[in-house]
Design a protein around this motif. Structure first.
Motif, PDB file in Angstrom:
ATOM      1  N   LEU A 417       0.785  -1.282  -0.217  1.00  0.00           N
ATOM      2  CA  LEU A 417      -0.217   0.009  -0.081  1.00  0.00           C
ATOM      3  C   LEU A 417       0.871   1.196  -0.058  1.00  0.00           C
ATOM      4  O   LEU A 417       0.298   2.547  -0.252  1.00  0.00           O
ATOM      5  CB  LEU A 417      -1.094   0.149   1.237  1.00  0.00           C
ATOM      6  CG  LEU A 417      -1.996  -1.132   1.155  1.00  0.00           C
ATOM      7  CD1 LEU A 417      -2.952  -0.869   2.515  1.00  0.00           C
ATOM      8  CD2 LEU A 417      -2.744  -1.203  -0.230  1.00  0.00           C
ATOM      9  N   LEU A 418       2.121   1.131   0.135  1.00  0.00           N
ATOM     10  CA  LEU A 418       2.862   2.254   0.049  1.00  0.00           C
ATOM     11  C   LEU A 418       3.194   2.730  -1.281  1.00  0.00           C
ATOM     12  O   LEU A 418       3.679   3.857  -1.547  1.00  0.00           O
ATOM     13  CB  LEU A 418       4.377   2.061   0.634  1.00  0.00           C
ATOM     14  CG  LEU A 418       4.595   2.381   2.125  1.00  0.00           C
ATOM     15  CD1 LEU A 418       3.557   1.525   3.050  1.00  0.00           C
ATOM     16  CD2 LEU A 418       6.120   2.159   2.560  1.00  0.00           C
ATOM     17  N   ALA A 419       2.742   1.969  -2.180  1.00  0.00           N
ATOM     18  CA  ALA A 419       2.676   2.493  -3.399  1.00  0.00           C
ATOM     19  C   ALA A 419       1.313   3.637  -3.880  1.00  0.00           C
ATOM     20  O   ALA A 419       1.388   4.259  -4.874  1.00  0.00           O
ATOM     21  CB  ALA A 419       2.542   1.504  -4.513  1.00  0.00           C
ATOM     22  N   ASP A 420       0.565   3.592  -2.960  1.00  0.00           N
ATOM     23  CA  ASP A 420      -0.513   4.279  -3.009  1.00  0.00           C
ATOM     24  C   ASP A 420      -0.248   5.625  -2.153  1.00  0.00           C
ATOM     25  O   ASP A 420      -0.243   5.604  -1.003  1.00  0.00           O
ATOM     26  CB  ASP A 420      -1.886   3.659  -2.713  1.00  0.00           C
ATOM     27  CG  ASP A 420      -2.263   2.405  -3.387  1.00  0.00           C
ATOM     28  OD1 ASP A 420      -2.250   2.831  -4.527  1.00  0.00           O
ATOM     29  OD2 ASP A 420      -2.436   1.508  -3.011  1.00  0.00           O
ATOM     30  N   PRO A 421      -0.507   7.015  -2.581  1.00  0.00           N
ATOM     31  CA  PRO A 421      -0.462   8.083  -1.957  1.00  0.00           C
ATOM     32  C   PRO A 421      -1.374   8.304  -0.875  1.00  0.00           C
ATOM     33  O   PRO A 421      -2.423   7.813  -1.001  1.00  0.00           O
ATOM     34  CB  PRO A 421      -0.263   8.986  -2.839  1.00  0.00           C
ATOM     35  CG  PRO A 421      -1.163   8.533  -4.020  1.00  0.00           C
ATOM     36  CD  PRO A 421      -0.784   7.440  -4.121  1.00  0.00           C
ATOM     37  N   GLN A 422      -1.025   8.842   0.303  1.00  0.00           N
ATOM     38  CA  GLN A 422      -1.964   8.981   1.394  1.00  0.00           C
ATOM     39  C   GLN A 422      -1.725  10.557   1.613  1.00  0.00           C
ATOM     40  O   GLN A 422      -0.701  11.040   1.656  1.00  0.00           O
ATOM     41  CB  GLN A 422      -1.707   8.085   2.534  1.00  0.00           C
ATOM     42  CG  GLN A 422      -2.715   8.424   3.552  1.00  0.00           C
ATOM     43  CD  GLN A 422      -2.433   7.331   4.761  1.00  0.00           C
ATOM     44  OE1 GLN A 422      -1.639   7.235   5.394  1.00  0.00           O
ATOM     45  NE2 GLN A 422      -3.614   6.739   5.122  1.00  0.00           N
ATOM     46  N   TYR A 423      -2.990  11.333   1.978  1.00  0.00           N
ATOM     47  CA  TYR A 423      -2.700  12.770   2.156  1.00  0.00           C
ATOM     48  C   TYR A 423      -3.242  12.993   3.713  1.00  0.00           C
ATOM     49  O   TYR A 423      -4.420  13.351   3.927  1.00  0.00           O
ATOM     50  CB  TYR A 423      -3.821  13.294   1.065  1.00  0.00           C
ATOM     51  CG  TYR A 423      -3.412  13.051  -0.309  1.00  0.00           C
ATOM     52  CD1 TYR A 423      -2.307  13.720  -0.760  1.00  0.00           C
ATOM     53  CD2 TYR A 423      -4.028  12.039  -0.833  1.00  0.00           C
ATOM     54  CE1 TYR A 423      -1.901  13.415  -2.120  1.00  0.00           C
ATOM     55  CE2 TYR A 423      -3.499  11.752  -2.200  1.00  0.00           C
ATOM     56  CZ  TYR A 423      -2.649  12.377  -2.942  1.00  0.00           C
ATOM     57  OH  TYR A 423      -2.078  11.928  -3.960  1.00  0.00           O
ATOM     58  N   PRO A 424      -2.558  12.867   4.664  1.00  0.00           N
ATOM     59  CA  PRO A 424      -2.670  12.856   6.043  1.00  0.00           C
ATOM     60  C   PRO A 424      -2.994  14.405   6.456  1.00  0.00           C
ATOM     61  O   PRO A 424      -2.318  15.415   6.347  1.00  0.00           O
ATOM     62  CB  PRO A 424      -1.778  12.393   6.891  1.00  0.00           C
ATOM     63  CG  PRO A 424      -0.505  12.889   5.895  1.00  0.00           C
ATOM     64  CD  PRO A 424      -1.159  12.616   4.659  1.00  0.00           C
ATOM     65  N   LEU A 425      -4.285  14.557   7.196  1.00  0.00           N
ATOM     66  CA  LEU A 425      -4.830  15.826   7.566  1.00  0.00           C
ATOM     67  C   LEU A 425      -3.811  16.610   8.539  1.00  0.00           C
ATOM     68  O   LEU A 425      -3.111  17.428   8.513  1.00  0.00           O
ATOM     69  CB  LEU A 425      -6.153  15.826   8.233  1.00  0.00           C
ATOM     70  CG  LEU A 425      -6.542  16.840   8.997  1.00  0.00           C
ATOM     71  CD1 LEU A 425      -6.541  18.269   8.034  1.00  0.00           C
ATOM     72  CD2 LEU A 425      -7.942  16.744   9.518  1.00  0.00           C
ATOM     73  N   ASP A 426      -3.544  15.621   9.677  1.00  0.00           N
ATOM     74  CA  ASP A 426      -2.470  16.258  10.727  1.00  0.00           C
ATOM     75  C   ASP A 426      -1.106  16.471  10.197  1.00  0.00           C
ATOM     76  O   ASP A 426      -0.900  17.906  10.786  1.00  0.00           O
ATOM     77  CB  ASP A 426      -2.607  15.166  12.046  1.00  0.00           C
ATOM     78  CG  ASP A 426      -3.578  14.785  12.700  1.00  0.00           C
ATOM     79  OD1 ASP A 426      -4.722  15.719  12.604  1.00  0.00           O
ATOM     80  OD2 ASP A 426      -3.732  14.053  13.364  1.00  0.00           O
ATOM     81  N   THR A 427      -0.799  15.936   9.336  1.00  0.00           N
ATOM     82  CA  THR A 427       0.655  16.321   8.936  1.00  0.00           C
ATOM     83  C   THR A 427       0.521  17.354   8.019  1.00  0.00           C
ATOM     84  O   THR A 427       1.573  18.273   8.104  1.00  0.00           O
ATOM     85  CB  THR A 427       1.394  14.870   8.201  1.00  0.00           C
ATOM     86  OG1 THR A 427       1.073  13.913   9.189  1.00  0.00           O
ATOM     87  CG2 THR A 427       2.800  15.461   8.139  1.00  0.00           C
ATOM     88  N   ALA A 428      -0.389  17.515   7.123  1.00  0.00           N
ATOM     89  CA  ALA A 428      -0.631  18.652   6.490  1.00  0.00           C
ATOM     90  C   ALA A 428      -0.640  19.894   7.179  1.00  0.00           C
ATOM     91  O   ALA A 428      -0.121  21.031   6.706  1.00  0.00           O
ATOM     92  CB  ALA A 428      -1.715  18.528   5.467  1.00  0.00           C
ATOM     93  N   VAL A 429      -1.466  19.960   8.211  1.00  0.00           N
ATOM     94  CA  VAL A 429      -1.586  20.998   8.990  1.00  0.00           C
ATOM     95  C   VAL A 429      -0.142  21.440   9.650  1.00  0.00           C
ATOM     96  O   VAL A 429       0.047  22.523   9.683  1.00  0.00           O
ATOM     97  CB  VAL A 429      -2.599  20.865  10.185  1.00  0.00           C
ATOM     98  CG1 VAL A 429      -2.593  21.832  11.006  1.00  0.00           C
ATOM     99  CG2 VAL A 429      -4.067  20.413   9.602  1.00  0.00           C
ATOM    100  N   GLU A 430       0.456  20.611  10.116  1.00  0.00           N
ATOM    101  CA  GLU A 430       1.658  20.836  10.881  1.00  0.00           C
ATOM    102  C   GLU A 430       2.756  21.598   9.834  1.00  0.00           C
ATOM    103  O   GLU A 430       3.591  22.433  10.039  1.00  0.00           O
ATOM    104  CB  GLU A 430       2.416  19.635  11.229  1.00  0.00           C
ATOM    105  CG  GLU A 430       1.698  18.868  12.470  1.00  0.00           C
ATOM    106  CD  GLU A 430       2.767  17.823  13.052  1.00  0.00           C
ATOM    107  OE1 GLU A 430       3.736  18.120  13.899  1.00  0.00           O
ATOM    108  OE2 GLU A 430       2.429  16.646  12.777  1.00  0.00           O
ATOM    109  N   LEU A 431       2.660  21.170   8.579  1.00  0.00           N
ATOM    110  CA  LEU A 431       3.576  21.489   7.565  1.00  0.00           C
ATOM    111  C   LEU A 431       2.984  23.095   7.170  1.00  0.00           C
ATOM    112  O   LEU A 431       3.691  24.002   7.012  1.00  0.00           O
ATOM    113  CB  LEU A 431       3.676  20.824   6.375  1.00  0.00           C
ATOM    114  CG  LEU A 431       4.419  21.296   4.957  1.00  0.00           C
ATOM    115  CD1 LEU A 431       5.789  21.740   5.314  1.00  0.00           C
ATOM    116  CD2 LEU A 431       3.899  20.720   3.731  1.00  0.00           C
TER     117      LEU A 431
END
Length: 551
Positions: A417-431
């Motif tokens: 499943l690491l071949a499929d991108p994931q878009y995590p909310l919490d980490t995007a907010v940190e960035l």
């Protein structure tokens, strides 16, 4: 994960394409065991269930077993976590999930092994499914003032008036929620801080436990993680800044002491040391009286030095230093920063998660890029020492941002499943939060635009968000009116120190000698307050600055 505490006959494989190819060739499902060093249940399952010879023989015969340290491989954790650790996940050779569970005893494990074998024999690959996070695209939309309004409504609706905090079940410290509330619902924030320091602070060894199992903040889970302790220290420091309450400063100090003693390590480092990952949560030890602890071995420390964990600790220590002048906190923050930059960051700004002297971790993970950027922007603001902040930000934007402005959690690894991108909310907010700081520090609009894109990616779901993600609303509010306080003096001057103490914690303080100023017009040695680039006023002394900021 170190297996020295127990004997296992399971023939564990390393995570990688080779293990999944072996499963495909053998026509067997994969058994993925997600463990953490700090989880007592992980160690108990290792020493009991996996050490039972018949269980091990069944696993080796019918499955391809893969064991992963979930802290070292967060991208795997986010895709396969069953809700706690250990997580026991059964997968197809393509990596899709058949079923899973958390802690399993011997009898429960036998049952699930038999059930999975029957499912696999009957349906094969068709029985697998993708986790929800990979099936759905982030719900984009426009970032408006309604995001902040909704979160304030959530604070009011879910606040526990009897015991403090939010919700009526398990109580987590929610430090980012506390920070959001400090400027919007301060009584709620201080009630939560009071509960955290009363019930989650280890008054003998220092540091903060992870959470409480009960609404009344009792029955704490006793693991102590570096990143979570950093977040609590930072929230307490901000609480002290707004209220002057000495107990908040003292509790933050106990957290700092824990980080700089128990979790300070030079294991795997050639540059003087940094912060270790965690201390295990042996509840029998933490229930002992202080005199009994003195003669008992403390729970083990995972001495892995994670870039992201250290980023949050550096940020917290420098925030604490900004309000207290604690020189020890400053020194440890600087040392850890230099260790991480020398060992885990390359010239392009790509961050490697860890290196333990033998194994290098994955690199370019969004969580590590974001958290180290947080440390560097805080170091710039508090110490006038930016390091490679711009390089780290630019690498992240160039590599992990997609065409629609969202951020994927990692470069494509190609395995399961690491071949499929994931878009995590919490980490995007940190960035996004760190990018807004960088915008304030550099004046470069591209960082604000990238932050807006990251927040906008999830704006369509804002009305469904609860207080657990109040950080999202914090960043949305900053997008709508970021305050920047530029100080035309060197860092740590009297005026700069006053600015750090007096400015709202969501503002950006920018120390810069007048000789370096090219785009901000103001008299030398003056502090200038800007909101979204518009000048609001200036001050030349701490007293004038206080009057400006409280007008």
């Amino acid at each position: 994960m170190d297996n020295s505490s127990g004997v296992t006959h399971v023939e564990w494989r390393e995570w990688g394409q080779e293990a999944f190819e072996e499963a495909s060739e053998a026509g067997k499902p994969v058994l993925l065991a997600l463990m953490t060093e700090w989880s007592e249940e992980s160690h108990k399952m290792e020493a009991a269930t996996y050490a039972e010879p018949r269980i091990a023989a069944n696993i080796n015969d019918g499955f391809i077993p893969v064991r992963v340290d979930a802290d070292r491989r967060p991208a795997i954790r986010e895709r396969y976590n069953m809700g706690g650790f250990p997580s026991t996940v059964f997968c197809t050779p393509e990596g899709q999930i058949l079923t899973g569970a958390t802690t399993l005893g011997i009898d429960g494990f036998r049952e699930i092994l038999d059930r999975v074998r029957r499912t696999w024999d009957s349906n094969g690959e068709e029985a697998g499914s993708l986790p929800r996070s990979l099936r759905e695209e982030p719900p984009g939309g426009e970032v408006t003032a309604r995001v902040e309004e909704h979160m304030v409504e959530q604070l009011l609706a879910t606040h526990d008036d009897e015991f403090g905090g939010w919700g009526t079940d398990v109580k987590f410290p929610l430090p980012r929620t506390i920070e959001f509330a400090l400027v919007r619902a301060r009584d709620q924030a201080t009630r939560a801080l009071d509960a955290v320091q009363t019930h989650l602070l280890d008054t003998y060894d220092g540091g903060f436990y992870r959470f409480s199992r009960n609404r009344n903040w009792r029955a704490a889970r006793c693991e102590k993680l570096a990143d979570e302790n950093a977040a609590v220290v930072r929230a307490l420091a901000h609480g002290y800044r707004y209220t002057g309450e000495e107990s908040y400063r003292e509790s933050a100090e106990r957290g700092v002491e824990f980080l700089t003693t128990t979790l300070w390590t030079d294991e795997g480092s050639q540059d003087g040391g940094a912060f270790a990952a965690s201390q295990g949560g042996d509840e029998e030890y933490f229930r002992l009286e202080p005199t009994e602890r003195e003669n008992t071995d403390a729970p083990a420390v995972d001495e892995t030095i994670f870039a992201g964990h250290n980023g949050l600790v550096i940020d917290a220590l420098l925030r604490y230093y900004a309000y207290t002048d604690d020189e020890m906190a400053r020194q440890y923050a600087r040392q850890a920063r230099e260790t991480i930059l020398n060992t885990l960051v390359d010239e392009s700004g790509r961050v490697t998660r860890f290196h333990d002297g033998q194994t290098a971790g994955p690199s370019g993970l969004l969580v590590d890029q974001a958290r180290l950027l947080r440390a560097l922007t805080t170091s710039w603001s508090v110490l006038g020492e930016p390091g490679p902040a711009v390089a780290v930000a630019d690498w992240t934007l160039d590599t992990l941002q997609t065409a629609d402005g969202s951020f994927q959690d990692s470069p494509d690894d190609g395995t399961a499943l690491l071949a499929d991108p994931q878009y995590p909310l919490d980490t995007a907010v940190e960035l996004a939060d760190s990018l807004l700081d960088l915008w304030g520090l550099t004046g470069e609009k591209r960082y604000r635009e990238a932050a807006n894109d990251a927040i906008g990616t999830f704006a369509g779901a804002a009305e469904r968000m609860g207080v657990e993600v109040a950080h999202y609303a914090t960043v949305a509010a900053r997008l709508d009116g970021l305050e920047v306080l530029t100080v035309g003096t060197e860092a740590e001057s009297e005026l700069h120190r006053a600015a750090l103490r007096l400015a709202d914690h969501e503002a950006v303080v920018v120390p810069e000698p007048a000789s370096t100023i090219t785009t901000r017009e103001r008299p030398e040695a003056a502090a200038c307050l800007l909101t979204d680039g518009e000048r609001q006023g200036e001050a030349r002394t701490p007293a004038e600055l206080e009057a400006l900021l409280t007008a």
